[in-house]
Design a protein around this motif. Sequence first.
Motif, mmCIF file in Angstrom:
data_model
loop_
_atom_site.group_PDB
_atom_site.id
_atom_site.type_symbol
_atom_site.label_atom_id
_atom_site.label_comp_id
_atom_site.label_asym_id
_atom_site.label_seq_id
_atom_site.Cartn_x
_atom_site.Cartn_y
_atom_site.Cartn_z
ATOM 1 N N THR A 188 57.790 34.961 33.559
ATOM 2 C CA THR A 188 57.399 34.892 35.189
ATOM 3 C C THR A 188 56.061 35.532 35.698
ATOM 4 O O THR A 188 55.991 36.653 35.179
ATOM 5 C CB THR A 188 58.556 35.755 35.795
ATOM 6 O OG1 THR A 188 60.018 35.112 35.574
ATOM 7 C CG2 THR A 188 58.568 35.390 37.392
ATOM 8 N N PRO A 189 55.395 34.676 36.423
ATOM 9 C CA PRO A 189 54.023 35.464 36.820
ATOM 10 C C PRO A 189 54.248 36.300 37.609
ATOM 11 O O PRO A 189 55.111 36.449 38.445
ATOM 12 C CB PRO A 189 53.456 34.065 37.700
ATOM 13 C CG PRO A 189 54.191 32.838 37.077
ATOM 14 C CD PRO A 189 55.700 33.302 36.725
ATOM 15 N N LEU A 190 53.232 37.304 37.623
ATOM 16 C CA LEU A 190 53.145 38.551 38.215
ATOM 17 C C LEU A 190 53.134 38.214 39.869
ATOM 18 O O LEU A 190 52.493 37.346 40.224
ATOM 19 C CB LEU A 190 52.180 39.360 38.076
ATOM 20 C CG LEU A 190 52.314 40.146 36.585
ATOM 21 C CD1 LEU A 190 50.922 40.791 36.336
ATOM 22 C CD2 LEU A 190 53.442 41.040 36.375
ATOM 23 N N LEU A 191 53.871 39.058 40.707
ATOM 24 C CA LEU A 191 53.845 38.459 41.991
ATOM 25 C C LEU A 191 52.543 38.824 42.738
ATOM 26 O O LEU A 191 52.098 40.094 42.295
ATOM 27 C CB LEU A 191 55.074 39.737 42.770
ATOM 28 C CG LEU A 191 55.180 39.391 44.332
ATOM 29 C CD1 LEU A 191 55.582 37.865 44.673
ATOM 30 C CD2 LEU A 191 56.242 40.496 44.847
ATOM 31 N N ALA A 192 51.937 37.978 43.315
ATOM 32 C CA ALA A 192 50.470 38.306 44.103
ATOM 33 C C ALA A 192 50.736 39.275 44.953
ATOM 34 O O ALA A 192 51.854 39.464 45.503
ATOM 35 C CB ALA A 192 49.959 37.023 44.411
ATOM 36 N N CYS A 193 49.650 39.955 45.351
ATOM 37 C CA CYS A 193 49.798 40.962 46.299
ATOM 38 C C CYS A 193 49.639 40.444 47.677
ATOM 39 O O CYS A 193 49.210 39.053 47.869
ATOM 40 C CB CYS A 193 48.418 41.836 46.281
ATOM 41 S SG CYS A 193 46.727 41.079 46.815
ATOM 42 N N GLN A 194 50.314 40.901 48.783
ATOM 43 C CA GLN A 194 50.366 40.036 50.122
ATOM 44 C C GLN A 194 49.598 40.802 51.053
ATOM 45 O O GLN A 194 49.636 42.217 51.011
ATOM 46 C CB GLN A 194 51.694 40.244 50.485
ATOM 47 C CG GLN A 194 52.766 39.507 49.467
ATOM 48 C CD GLN A 194 52.747 38.065 49.665
ATOM 49 O OE1 GLN A 194 52.488 37.563 50.578
ATOM 50 N NE2 GLN A 194 53.189 37.423 48.402
ATOM 51 N N LEU A 195 48.459 40.095 51.629
ATOM 52 C CA LEU A 195 47.766 40.985 52.614
ATOM 53 C C LEU A 195 47.820 40.237 54.163
ATOM 54 O O LEU A 195 47.936 38.970 54.022
ATOM 55 C CB LEU A 195 46.216 40.556 52.250
ATOM 56 C CG LEU A 195 45.842 41.598 50.950
ATOM 57 C CD1 LEU A 195 44.434 41.325 50.520
ATOM 58 C CD2 LEU A 195 46.205 43.230 51.050
ATOM 59 N N SER A 196 47.982 41.033 55.043
ATOM 60 C CA SER A 196 47.946 40.381 56.505
ATOM 61 C C SER A 196 46.538 40.370 57.174
ATOM 62 O O SER A 196 45.764 41.562 56.690
ATOM 63 C CB SER A 196 48.924 41.200 57.173
ATOM 64 O OG SER A 196 48.553 42.335 57.249
ATOM 65 N N SER A 197 45.962 39.461 57.718
ATOM 66 C CA SER A 197 44.887 39.373 58.403
ATOM 67 C C SER A 197 45.074 38.815 59.938
ATOM 68 O O SER A 197 45.813 38.359 60.334
ATOM 69 C CB SER A 197 43.960 38.441 57.749
ATOM 70 O OG SER A 197 42.653 38.568 58.208
ATOM 71 N N VAL A 198 43.916 39.175 60.518
ATOM 72 C CA VAL A 198 43.877 38.703 62.073
ATOM 73 C C VAL A 198 42.858 37.851 62.219
ATOM 74 O O VAL A 198 41.821 37.762 61.354
ATOM 75 C CB VAL A 198 43.626 40.215 62.946
ATOM 76 C CG1 VAL A 198 44.800 40.797 63.145
ATOM 77 C CG2 VAL A 198 42.544 40.507 62.736
ATOM 78 N N TRP A 199 42.986 36.818 63.136
ATOM 79 C CA TRP A 199 42.038 36.022 63.506
ATOM 80 C C TRP A 199 41.862 35.717 65.247
ATOM 81 O O TRP A 199 43.024 36.196 65.811
ATOM 82 C CB TRP A 199 42.217 34.737 63.011
ATOM 83 C CG TRP A 199 43.143 33.790 63.426
ATOM 84 C CD1 TRP A 199 44.422 33.763 62.940
ATOM 85 C CD2 TRP A 199 43.004 32.653 64.132
ATOM 86 N NE1 TRP A 199 45.314 32.826 63.919
ATOM 87 C CE2 TRP A 199 44.454 32.215 64.800
ATOM 88 C CE3 TRP A 199 41.934 32.103 65.132
ATOM 89 C CZ2 TRP A 199 44.736 31.134 65.606
ATOM 90 C CZ3 TRP A 199 42.106 31.161 66.046
ATOM 91 C CH2 TRP A 199 43.427 30.614 66.127
ATOM 92 N N GLU A 200 40.951 35.279 65.531
ATOM 93 C CA GLU A 200 40.926 34.830 66.982
ATOM 94 C C GLU A 200 39.772 33.629 67.286
ATOM 95 O O GLU A 200 38.820 33.557 66.376
ATOM 96 C CB GLU A 200 40.337 36.043 67.975
ATOM 97 C CG GLU A 200 38.907 36.617 67.617
ATOM 98 C CD GLU A 200 38.309 37.410 68.678
ATOM 99 O OE1 GLU A 200 39.063 37.706 69.726
ATOM 100 O OE2 GLU A 200 37.170 37.971 68.574
ATOM 101 N N PRO A 201 39.838 32.896 67.980
ATOM 102 C CA PRO A 201 39.084 31.547 68.269
ATOM 103 C C PRO A 201 37.503 32.032 68.201
ATOM 104 O O PRO A 201 37.223 32.856 69.109
ATOM 105 C CB PRO A 201 39.264 31.209 69.570
ATOM 106 C CG PRO A 201 40.704 31.411 69.719
ATOM 107 C CD PRO A 201 40.976 33.010 69.119
ATOM 108 N N PHE A 202 36.837 31.843 67.283
ATOM 109 C CA PHE A 202 35.462 32.300 66.931
ATOM 110 C C PHE A 202 34.780 31.142 65.991
ATOM 111 O O PHE A 202 34.158 31.387 65.117
ATOM 112 C CB PHE A 202 35.203 33.589 66.219
ATOM 113 C CG PHE A 202 34.081 34.328 66.395
ATOM 114 C CD1 PHE A 202 33.541 34.770 67.499
ATOM 115 C CD2 PHE A 202 33.740 34.673 65.043
ATOM 116 C CE1 PHE A 202 32.345 35.469 67.533
ATOM 117 C CE2 PHE A 202 32.198 35.526 65.011
ATOM 118 C CZ PHE A 202 31.738 35.709 66.440
ATOM 119 N N PRO A 203 34.588 29.631 66.688
ATOM 120 C CA PRO A 203 33.877 28.605 65.896
ATOM 121 C C PRO A 203 32.586 28.872 65.502
ATOM 122 O O PRO A 203 31.928 29.442 66.579
ATOM 123 C CB PRO A 203 34.465 27.712 66.667
ATOM 124 C CG PRO A 203 34.517 27.995 68.200
ATOM 125 C CD PRO A 203 35.062 29.511 68.126
#
Length: 262
Positions: A24-39
Amino acid sequence: MKSSRVHRSLLARLLSIYFLMLSTPLLACQLSSVWEPFPPYQYLDEQGILTGLDIDLLRAVATQANCKIHFQKTPWKRGLALIQKGEIDVAGGASKTKERSQYSHYSEPYRFETMSVYIRNNERMNRPFSNLTELALSSIHLGIVIGYSYGDEFLKLRQENAFKGKITEVLTDSQNIHKLSIGRVDAILVEQFVGNKLIKQGVNNKGIKIHPLKIETGGIYFLFSKKSVSQKQVKKFNTALQHIKNSGKYHSISSHYLNSEY
């Protein structure tokens, strides 16, 4: 005899679990990120899919580092507070400041930022400033975004009260562009590619023009919460970022979003 059978049965179960773990592949790390409209760095495309230079690069680097990214739409000032608390792990598009360094790790820089000044076209010749000091000492009322960094020189002038009573802060660049278009502020500071993109999108922004003054604000980084991300993880992330650069994928992502802006 019974005890021997029990031991053999237990051993068989343990071996079964062991070989299952190997397959079974090792569980990838989980990261949370933020974004806002910035095209063109962070935005929703016509299909409503989150995209942009910062977004695509963060996804690519995270994949290389065997991590998964979950994005949450949040105003930048709020996002920084969440990173400080450890409730959000990483954010893209960040400048390095003394305050942020107290609660954040930084990746290696992945791009460099230039701020531009925008004014209304009919007042362009009446705004003869050539540097930030002259801008601060003029009568111009300036619009900026709360929580954004505009470089060391701007911060120093602001701490010296050179802009006293002449700055308005809002939540987004779009709000500032609207305020400039209707005469609520005289000038705004916007990252050069963001300003170009947002002004093109607005039908009422034809009277807004870029001023020759440009402000180099330095490197842009991925920002990691010290409370939720270790320095070892940041090092792994930097290794992945360097791999993306060496492979040519970074150039491909950057060219896709920036080459069409001017």
